[in-house]
Write a protein that holds these residues in place. Structure first.
Motif, PDB file in Angstrom:
ATOM      1  N   LYS A 123       1.095  40.727  29.041  1.00 50.12           N
ATOM      2  CA  LYS A 123       1.975  40.439  27.911  1.00 50.12           C
ATOM      3  C   LYS A 123       3.313  41.169  28.041  1.00 50.12           C
ATOM      4  CE  LYS A 123       0.109  39.663  23.612  1.00 50.12           C
ATOM      5  NZ  LYS A 123      -0.512  40.077  22.345  1.00 50.12           N
ATOM      6  N   VAL A 124       3.286  42.402  28.561  1.00 48.54           N
ATOM      7  CA  VAL A 124       4.543  43.160  28.679  1.00 48.54           C
ATOM      8  C   VAL A 124       5.177  43.004  30.062  1.00 48.54           C
ATOM      9  CG1 VAL A 124       3.895  44.857  26.926  1.00 48.54           C
ATOM     10  CG2 VAL A 124       3.406  45.350  29.326  1.00 48.54           C
ATOM     11  N   GLY A 125       4.628  42.092  30.862  1.00 48.12           N
ATOM     12  CA  GLY A 125       5.237  41.788  32.156  1.00 48.12           C
ATOM     13  C   GLY A 125       5.098  42.898  33.183  1.00 48.12           C
ATOM     14  N   MET A 126       3.921  43.550  33.186  1.00 45.99           N
ATOM     15  CA  MET A 126       3.739  44.659  34.129  1.00 45.99           C
ATOM     16  C   MET A 126       2.606  44.389  35.122  1.00 45.99           C
ATOM     17  SD  MET A 126       5.737  47.300  33.860  1.00 45.99           S
ATOM     18  CE  MET A 126       4.777  48.692  34.404  1.00 45.99           C
ATOM     19  N   LYS A 127       2.263  43.112  35.278  1.00 45.26           N
ATOM     20  CA  LYS A 127       1.096  42.766  36.090  1.00 45.26           C
ATOM     21  C   LYS A 127       1.247  43.282  37.534  1.00 45.26           C
ATOM     22  CE  LYS A 127      -1.927  38.808  36.693  1.00 45.26           C
ATOM     23  NZ  LYS A 127      -1.983  37.370  36.711  1.00 45.26           N
ATOM     24  N   ASP A 128       2.437  43.107  38.085  1.00 49.14           N
ATOM     25  CA  ASP A 128       2.619  43.479  39.499  1.00 49.14           C
ATOM     26  C   ASP A 128       2.555  44.983  39.730  1.00 49.14           C
ATOM     27  OD1 ASP A 128       2.873  40.852  40.049  1.00 49.14           O
ATOM     28  OD2 ASP A 128       5.070  40.845  40.014  1.00 49.14           O
ATOM     29  N   ALA A 129       2.960  45.754  38.716  1.00 49.15           N
ATOM     30  CA  ALA A 129       3.017  47.213  38.904  1.00 49.15           C
ATOM     31  C   ALA A 129       1.848  47.942  38.255  1.00 49.15           C
ATOM     32  CB  ALA A 129       4.328  47.742  38.321  1.00 49.15           C
ATOM     33  N   ALA A 130       0.902  47.184  37.698  1.00 50.46           N
ATOM     34  CA  ALA A 130      -0.164  47.808  36.894  1.00 50.46           C
ATOM     35  C   ALA A 130      -0.987  48.816  37.675  1.00 50.46           C
ATOM     36  CB  ALA A 130      -1.076  46.724  36.329  1.00 50.46           C
ATOM     37  N   HIS A 131      -1.159  48.582  38.968  1.00 49.41           N
ATOM     38  CA  HIS A 131      -2.029  49.479  39.745  1.00 49.41           C
ATOM     39  C   HIS A 131      -1.236  50.496  40.558  1.00 49.41           C
ATOM     40  CE1 HIS A 131      -5.645  47.438  38.454  1.00 49.41           C
ATOM     41  NE2 HIS A 131      -4.955  46.307  38.556  1.00 49.41           N
ATOM     42  N   ARG A 132       0.023  50.640  40.179  1.00 48.67           N
ATOM     43  CA  ARG A 132       0.832  51.729  40.782  1.00 48.67           C
ATOM     44  C   ARG A 132       0.838  52.913  39.831  1.00 48.67           C
ATOM     45  NH1 ARG A 132       6.192  48.731  41.652  1.00 48.67           N
ATOM     46  NH2 ARG A 132       6.987  50.780  41.079  1.00 48.67           N
ATOM     47  N   ARG A 133       1.028  54.108  40.392  1.00 47.58           N
ATOM     48  CA  ARG A 133       1.051  55.300  39.541  1.00 47.58           C
ATOM     49  C   ARG A 133       2.260  55.282  38.611  1.00 47.58           C
ATOM     50  NH1 ARG A 133      -1.178  60.444  42.997  1.00 47.58           N
ATOM     51  NH2 ARG A 133      -3.211  59.530  43.377  1.00 47.58           N
ATOM     52  N   ILE A 134       2.043  55.727  37.384  1.00 51.94           N
ATOM     53  CA  ILE A 134       3.112  55.697  36.382  1.00 51.94           C
ATOM     54  C   ILE A 134       4.276  56.589  36.821  1.00 51.94           C
ATOM     55  CG2 ILE A 134       3.685  56.182  33.960  1.00 51.94           C
ATOM     56  CD1 ILE A 134       0.786  55.583  33.267  1.00 51.94           C
ATOM     57  N   ALA A 135       3.952  57.651  37.562  1.00 49.28           N
ATOM     58  CA  ALA A 135       5.003  58.578  38.018  1.00 49.28           C
ATOM     59  C   ALA A 135       6.087  57.849  38.825  1.00 49.28           C
ATOM     60  CB  ALA A 135       4.380  59.682  38.843  1.00 49.28           C
ATOM     61  N   GLY A 136       5.720  56.732  39.429  1.00 47.32           N
ATOM     62  CA  GLY A 136       6.695  55.989  40.234  1.00 47.32           C
ATOM     63  C   GLY A 136       7.395  54.887  39.460  1.00 47.32           C
ATOM     64  N   TYR A 137       7.131  54.772  38.181  1.00 46.13           N
ATOM     65  CA  TYR A 137       7.739  53.701  37.376  1.00 46.13           C
ATOM     66  C   TYR A 137       9.182  54.045  36.991  1.00 46.13           C
ATOM     67  CZ  TYR A 137       3.171  51.493  36.331  1.00 46.13           C
ATOM     68  OH  TYR A 137       1.976  50.862  36.392  1.00 46.13           O
ATOM     69  N   SER A 138       9.959  53.002  36.782  1.00 45.33           N
ATOM     70  CA  SER A 138      11.314  53.188  36.241  1.00 45.33           C
ATOM     71  C   SER A 138      11.192  53.438  34.731  1.00 45.33           C
ATOM     72  CB  SER A 138      12.147  51.935  36.479  1.00 45.33           C
ATOM     73  OG  SER A 138      11.618  50.871  35.714  1.00 45.33           O
ATOM     74  N   LYS A 139      12.306  53.823  34.131  1.00 41.29           N
ATOM     75  CA  LYS A 139      12.331  54.073  32.681  1.00 41.29           C
ATOM     76  C   LYS A 139      11.869  52.834  31.891  1.00 41.29           C
ATOM     77  CE  LYS A 139      14.182  55.745  28.709  1.00 41.29           C
ATOM     78  NZ  LYS A 139      13.544  56.756  27.932  1.00 41.29           N
ATOM     79  N   GLY A 140      12.365  51.678  32.319  1.00 39.77           N
ATOM     80  CA  GLY A 140      12.009  50.432  31.633  1.00 39.77           C
ATOM     81  C   GLY A 140      10.523  50.122  31.761  1.00 39.77           C
ATOM     82  N   MET A 141       9.961  50.396  32.951  1.00 40.33           N
ATOM     83  CA  MET A 141       8.526  50.127  33.164  1.00 40.33           C
ATOM     84  C   MET A 141       7.673  51.066  32.324  1.00 40.33           C
ATOM     85  SD  MET A 141       8.832  49.751  37.228  1.00 40.33           S
ATOM     86  CE  MET A 141       7.444  48.903  37.892  1.00 40.33           C
TER      87      MET A 141
END
Lengths: 317, 266
Positions: A123-141
């Protein structure tokens, strides 16, 4: 349903951090829909949200969210989703793991937790990054994951502290659409934001805060109309603006008329909009004036904010 | 409702354990647990089976009481349990738990169980491995474990390691909640437990080791300044230790109820 059971009620709430004032003597009864908390940094928006979500306890007064008090944690947090300003997450976990774990802590079994995590991530458009560590996410993610966490258990009240921060324009539009759907289904969405033009677009009502006090509350038109010391400004595009300007001063409530630099319109300041519009209609009909546009010029959050809080506000834009 | 709370407790404990295993800050705890194993292993490698000066039973009793119990488990519990809430406050992640529709006591118990499981597993495994290594010389192993009291000793040492993890864990859970800087109370408690042998008999009863030591199969020599007191029998000692842990965790749960999220002030 009793009226108190659909309202967010603050009953004479004060919160002090030692000697420092957070908010003082707040009385609110917020109806379902999108409500925006507006105010400069340090006005008390986050304190109000933390009181709403039970993360802070009032020094005085009481908070009741749709009929439930924060002391009943099991019922209270089942119907509240909070997207906080805190941009920190447990180390080492992925977005999916975090949401899945939190759903388990909510009490869902592993199949349900898994299903909810997957659904909300999509729903929030994070399917591709869901299994990556949050520490590597951008501010928007990270913002999207916080939002996903807030809505995963389908709360009745969604409280969002600066939810549009870090989102690109496309994502903002999508997120605002989620809020709108939420509000349209009879839920509460409480947003704090300093982006006033967005507040204007999405809010059903505003709560304006300054130095820990609520300075205005309600839908923006009614808040604006109550500000009698600031005449309403009306923007008019028409031919023969000089004639209009000359004729409208027959009414006492009109205090100012400024012809636009291009001579194609005027800006009128009046203390009584209803009688002004009646007079203006008569002038237009009697003199066969061609009108291109008529609109309130300062019936928006930005203007109200400027009038009430002014330059002391600083951070709001 | 009970079923829901149990599920929530397990979910908190599982997530906390995952975080423990992923975080680098617990490396010191792993080193403390591994240290006696490595020391005994190194000694057996250097001296081989000709360590005639060493009485393995006495030597292990000393290693267990003075290193594993009073130092390793104590310090590990201090490091792990004072951080279970304080660490979340410093990381600004505690609100994630507090926003769950769970009683705060459930969160406290879940976090406690995860910490207790981590420390207990590390130090029971370390205790067992160290004891097995101590008797790894030719002939000694089978004589001690198959023909002698080896397994009974093993069970008693492992039980004390587990009980110590639980009760010290409960103490430090409370200290971590009560004090922003748990260093001073930790040092005081460390001194209290370490030098308890020199305390008058009444005061020795107010230490945890007083109830744990009688469970051990072999007592290490406490030195010339030790004040000998009547030991409590394990039948009473074990329930007292468990009740103390339960009481401390309950008090911690009560404290968690009043926790507010004011990260900037912490």
């Amino acid at each position: 349903m009793a009226s108190g059971e659909r309202l967010i009620v603050f009953d004479n709430v004060s919160k002090f951090y030692g000697e420092v004032l957070g908010v003082n003597r707040v009385n609110l009864a917020i109806e379902p829909g999108i409500t925006s908390l507006v105010g400069p940094n340090g006005a008390g928006k986050t304190t109000l949200m933390n009181l709403m979500t039970g993360l802070l306890r009032p020094t005085k007064g009481s908070v009741c969210m749709v009929g439930v008090k924060p002391s009943d944690a099991e019922a209270f947090y089942r119907m509240i989703g909070y997207c906080s300003q805190f941009d920190s997450f447990p180390k080492g976990v992925t977005g999916y793991q975090l949401i899945n774990a939190m759903m388990s802590i909510h009490g869902y079994d592993s199949r349900e937790s898994n299903a909810r995590a997957n659904l909300v991530i999509e729903k929030v458009g994070m399917k591709d990054a869901a299994h990556r560590r949050i520490a590597g996410y951008s501010k928007g993610m990270r913002q999207r994951i916080k939002l996903a966490l807030a809505i995963a258990h389908e709360p009745k009240v969604l409280v969002l502290d600066e939810p549009l921060n870090g989102l690109d324009p496309m994502a903002r539009a999508e997120v605002i659409e989620i809020f709108r759907r939420f509000a349209d289904s009879g839920m509460h969405v409480v947003i704090s934001s300093h982006i006033l033009h967005e507040v204007d677009l999405i809010s059903d009502r505003v709560v304006m805060l300054s130095n820990g006090y609520v300075v205005a509350e309600g839908d923006i038109q009614s808040v604006r109309s109550e500000m009698e010391d600031h005449p309403m400004q009306i923007f008019i595009r028409c031919d023969r603006p000089s004639l209009v300007a000359a004729l409208i001063f027959s009414q006492d409530s009109v205090v100012e008329a400024k012809i636009h630099a291009d001579g194609g319109g005027l800006l009128v300041a009046t203390r009584n909009t209803d009688s002004f519009y009646r007079l203006f209609n008569r002038i237009v009909l009697d003199n066969h004036i061609s009108v291109e546009a008529v609109a309130p010029a300062d019936e928006n959050v930005h203007s109200v904010y400027e009038y009430l809080i002014g330059n002391a506000g600083g951070a709001a834009s | 409702m009970m079923n829901l709370r149990v599920r929530q407790t397990v979910a908190v404990a599982r997530f906390e354990l995952k975080r423990f295993l992923l975080a680098r800050r617990w490396i010191g705890v792993y080193v403390l647990a591994l240290a006696p194993v490595l020391l005994v292993y190194a000694r057996t490698q250097i001296r081989g089976g000709n360590d005639s000066l060493l009485n393995p039973s006495q030597a292990f009793a000393a290693v267990f009481q003075f290193f594993i119990l009073r130092f390793g488990i104590f310090i590990s519990c201090a490091v792990v349990f004072t951080q279970v809430f304080r660490g979340d406050i410093l990381e600004k992640t505690l609100h994630l738990y507090l926003l769950a529709p769970a009683r705060r006591e459930v969160i406290a118990v879940g976090k406690y169980l995860a910490g207790a499981a981590l420390v207990a597993v590390l130090f029971t495994v370390s205790t067992a491995a160290t004891l097995l290594l101590m008797y790894s010389h030719d002939g000694m192993f089978s004589a001690f474990f198959f023909e002698g009291p080896g397994f009974s000793h093993l069970v008693r040492y492992v039980a004390v390691a587990a009980l110590a993890s639980m009760v010290y864990g409960a103490e430090f859970l409370l200290i971590g909640l009560k004090y922003k800087n748990p260093g001073v109370p930790t040092l005081l408690l460390f001194a209290w437990e370490t030098f308890s042998f020199a305390l008058p008999s009444m005061l020795q009863r107010l230490t945890v080791v007083y109830y744990l030591l009688p469970i051990l199969p072999v007592k290490a020599d406490a030195g010339p300044f030790a004040i000998v007191v009547d030991p409590v029998t394990p039948i009473f000692g074990i329930p007292i230790v468990l009740a103390l842990a339960l009481a401390l965790v309950s008090i911690s749960g009560w404290f968690v109820r009043s926790v507010e999220i004011t990260y900037s002030a912490d």
